[in-house]
Structures are given as C-alpha cells and as structure tokens.
Design an enzyme around this catalytic site. Structure first.
Site, PDB file in Angstrom:
ATOM      1  N   ASP A 127      -0.050   5.107   0.828  1.00 41.33           N
ATOM      2  CA  ASP A 127      -0.290   6.119   1.867  1.00 41.33           C
ATOM      3  C   ASP A 127      -0.214   5.474   3.251  1.00 41.33           C
ATOM      4  OD1 ASP A 127      -0.971   8.400   0.142  1.00 41.33           O
ATOM      5  OD2 ASP A 127      -2.747   7.253  -0.398  1.00 41.33           O
ATOM      6  N   ASN A 173      -3.503   9.430  -7.047  1.00 39.74           N
ATOM      7  CA  ASN A 173      -2.291  10.265  -7.052  1.00 39.74           C
ATOM      8  C   ASN A 173      -1.010   9.442  -6.861  1.00 39.74           C
ATOM      9  OD1 ASN A 173      -3.473  13.022  -7.161  1.00 39.74           O
ATOM     10  ND2 ASN A 173      -4.452  12.370  -5.259  1.00 39.74           N
ATOM     11  N   GLY A 229      -7.495   3.804   3.083  1.00 42.70           N
ATOM     12  CA  GLY A 229      -7.565   2.747   2.083  1.00 42.70           C
ATOM     13  C   GLY A 229      -8.795   2.831   1.192  1.00 42.70           C
ATOM     14  N   ASP A 240       0.885  -1.151   0.000  1.00 46.44           N
ATOM     15  CA  ASP A 240       0.000   0.000   0.000  1.00 46.44           C
ATOM     16  C   ASP A 240       0.942   1.225   0.000  1.00 46.44           C
ATOM     17  OD1 ASP A 240      -2.313   1.657   0.461  1.00 46.44           O
ATOM     18  OD2 ASP A 240      -1.615   1.838   2.523  1.00 46.44           O
ATOM     19  N   ASP A 257      -1.464  -0.380   6.113  1.00 47.89           N
ATOM     20  CA  ASP A 257      -1.681   0.358   7.369  1.00 47.89           C
ATOM     21  C   ASP A 257      -3.162   0.549   7.666  1.00 47.89           C
ATOM     22  OD1 ASP A 257      -2.137   2.269   5.283  1.00 47.89           O
ATOM     23  OD2 ASP A 257      -1.979   3.855   6.781  1.00 47.89           O
TER      24      ASP A 257
HETATM   25  C1  BG6 Z   1      -5.765   5.688  -0.088  1.00 47.00           C
HETATM   26  C2  BG6 Z   1      -5.804   6.541   1.166  1.00 47.00           C
HETATM   27  O1  BG6 Z   1      -4.470   5.225  -0.287  1.00 47.00           O
HETATM   28  O2  BG6 Z   1      -6.163   6.456  -1.224  1.00 47.00           O
HETATM   29  C3  BG6 Z   1      -7.156   7.202   1.330  1.00 47.00           C
HETATM   30  O3  BG6 Z   1      -5.555   5.681   2.287  1.00 47.00           O
HETATM   31  C4  BG6 Z   1      -7.493   7.983   0.062  1.00 47.00           C
HETATM   32  O4  BG6 Z   1      -7.109   8.058   2.442  1.00 47.00           O
HETATM   33  C5  BG6 Z   1      -7.461   7.039  -1.132  1.00 47.00           C
HETATM   34  O5  BG6 Z   1      -8.782   8.564   0.164  1.00 47.00           O
HETATM   35  C6  BG6 Z   1      -7.791   7.746  -2.448  1.00 47.00           C
HETATM   36  O6  BG6 Z   1      -6.796   8.689  -2.695  1.00 47.00           O
HETATM   37  P1  BG6 Z   1      -6.845   9.800  -3.843  1.00 47.00           P
HETATM   38  O7  BG6 Z   1      -5.425  10.320  -3.871  1.00 47.00           O
HETATM   39  O8  BG6 Z   1      -7.218   9.111  -5.107  1.00 47.00           O
HETATM   40  O9  BG6 Z   1      -7.839  10.804  -3.417  1.00 47.00           O
HETATM   41 MG    MG Z   2      -2.641   3.223   3.520  1.00 45.53          MG
END
Ligand code: BG6
Ligand code: MG
Length: 218
Positions: A10, A117, A45, A8, A169
C-alpha cells in the site's frame, strides 16, 4: 551485493493507501472522532486492529471486543468497496518497469505488507507472478515497526537482511526494515521517512543502478 528487494504494497506498489485513509476517516466520522491526515501517517503500515485501537484511543472511546470486530469489518467492507476497481493502471509510476528489470537480472522479489488484502490486490494488478515470496498480514503476529514481516521474507528467500533492499512509504515500515538490519529506501516525504537510508519522492525512474547507488553508503 543486493540479491533481493522486499516491497511494501500500500503506497509503494499501488495507490491503495488513499483507500485505507478514506475508510478510516469514514469510520472515525461515524464515531465523531476527529481524524487528520497527520494522524493517518501513524496508521500507515500498521495492522487493522492496531489502527482501530489508535483511533479509539485518540477519541478516548472504550469498546468491547465484539464491537471492535464489528467496526473493523465495517472499515474493511468500505476499503474493499473503494478498491473494487483497482487494476494494473493503478500501479504507481515506475513499478512495472522496475519489477521487470529485477526479474531479468535475477534479483529476487518479495512482498512485506501488513495487509490481509494483499494477495487480492496483487491479483487485481496482475503482478502475482513476479513475487518469489509474499508475506502479508495473515502470516505475521507483530505489526510494523516490528521487523517480523521483513525477517520472514528474508528467511523465505534464504538471504541475509544485508543482501536485501526494502521499499517503504510508512515510517513504521522504515523503522521495521532498519530494526531488521535491511537496507531501506523510503518512498515519499524525506522528513517523515528520515530513518531510511535514502528517500525518493516516488518509484518513478527506479532502476537497479539507482537503487544500488542509493543504499551504497549505509
Ligand atoms: C498496511 C496499510 O499496508 O496494511 C495500513 O499501510 C493498513 O493502512 C494495513 O491498515 C492493514 O491492512 P488490511 O487490508 O489488512 O486492513
Ligand atoms: Mg505502505
């Protein structure tokens, strides 16, 4: 025999989970919806759209699709602002050394992230070259706890889930990994991540030997 790791991103590779939290908190504040750190655990997640739906449900607010898109764009703009300066120094302790050790020992490396992202963040960290496959929020239809993100990683690596260790996490991520038949090491709080095969407080000191011993009894 462990042949690959799926990470994973983030909160495992880099401490961007705090930026997601900060941006969601700002959005919840702007809508006068109370939002706690405990509630934030439920967003980890989870995809952007499902996170927004949860926050709106907590606040008992109903909005049309155009307004939801506007709010998601705003949250993402704030997230991008907060993470603009992310660089290699923001990688969590132990991550660069572990990636290097995996590479040197021909254990394959993949990303399994819900984030749209993810590529941009990995680029900022300068670690894109470590990854044999990257499955991110742009490639999946089902958010964790559905196992799609990790199953697609296994398919691209041409390996079975039983040959792969997932590092997570988030509770939703641990559940996704276990639902898919993967070994799973939780990073963080052992109570929150009790569904993992083993939980360690951080990636610090992670090694192939440690990883194998942590998943050897499941
Ligand atoms: C996950 C994060 O990895 O990605 C979440 O744990 C987040 O908190 C999700 O909302 C989506 O992310 P993004 O960057 O596409 O908004
Ligand atoms: Mg995570």
């Amino acid at each position: 025999m462990i042949k690959a790791c799926l990470f994973d991103m983030d909160g495992v590779i880099v401490d961007t989970a705090k930026f997601h939290f900060k941006a969601w908190q700002r959005l919840a504040d702007s809508l006068s919806i109370p939002f706690t750190e405990e509630q934030n655990e439920e967003l980890k997640g989870v995809s952007r759209v499902e996170s927004l739906e949860k926050i709106l449900a907590w606040g008992q607010i109903q909005l049309n699709n155009a307004k939801k898109i506007e709010l998601m764009d705003l949250k993402n703009k704030w997230y991008l602002d907060y993470s603009a300066e992310v660089n290699a120094a923001d990688m969590l302790d132990g991550v660069p050394e572990f990636l290097q050790e995996l590479r040197e020992n021909n254990i394959r490396i993949g990303l399994g992230s819900s984030s749209k992202n993810a590529l941009m963040i990995l680029e900022k960290l300068g670690i894109l070259h470590f990854f044999d496959t990257i499955i991110d929020g742009n490639k999946i239809h089902m958010s964790k706890p559905h196992p799609e993100v990790f199953l697609r990683g296994a398919t691209e690596l041409k390996l079975e889930p039983s040959e792969i260790v997932v590092f997570e996490d988030a509770l939703s991520g641990v559940e996704a990994a276990k639902a898919g038949g993967f070994h799973c090491i939780g990073i963080g709080d052992a109570q929150v991540l009790a569904a993992a095969d083993a939980v360690v407080p951080s990636m610090e000191g992670m090694s192939i030997e440690r990883m194998v011993s942590l998943v050897s009894n499941d």
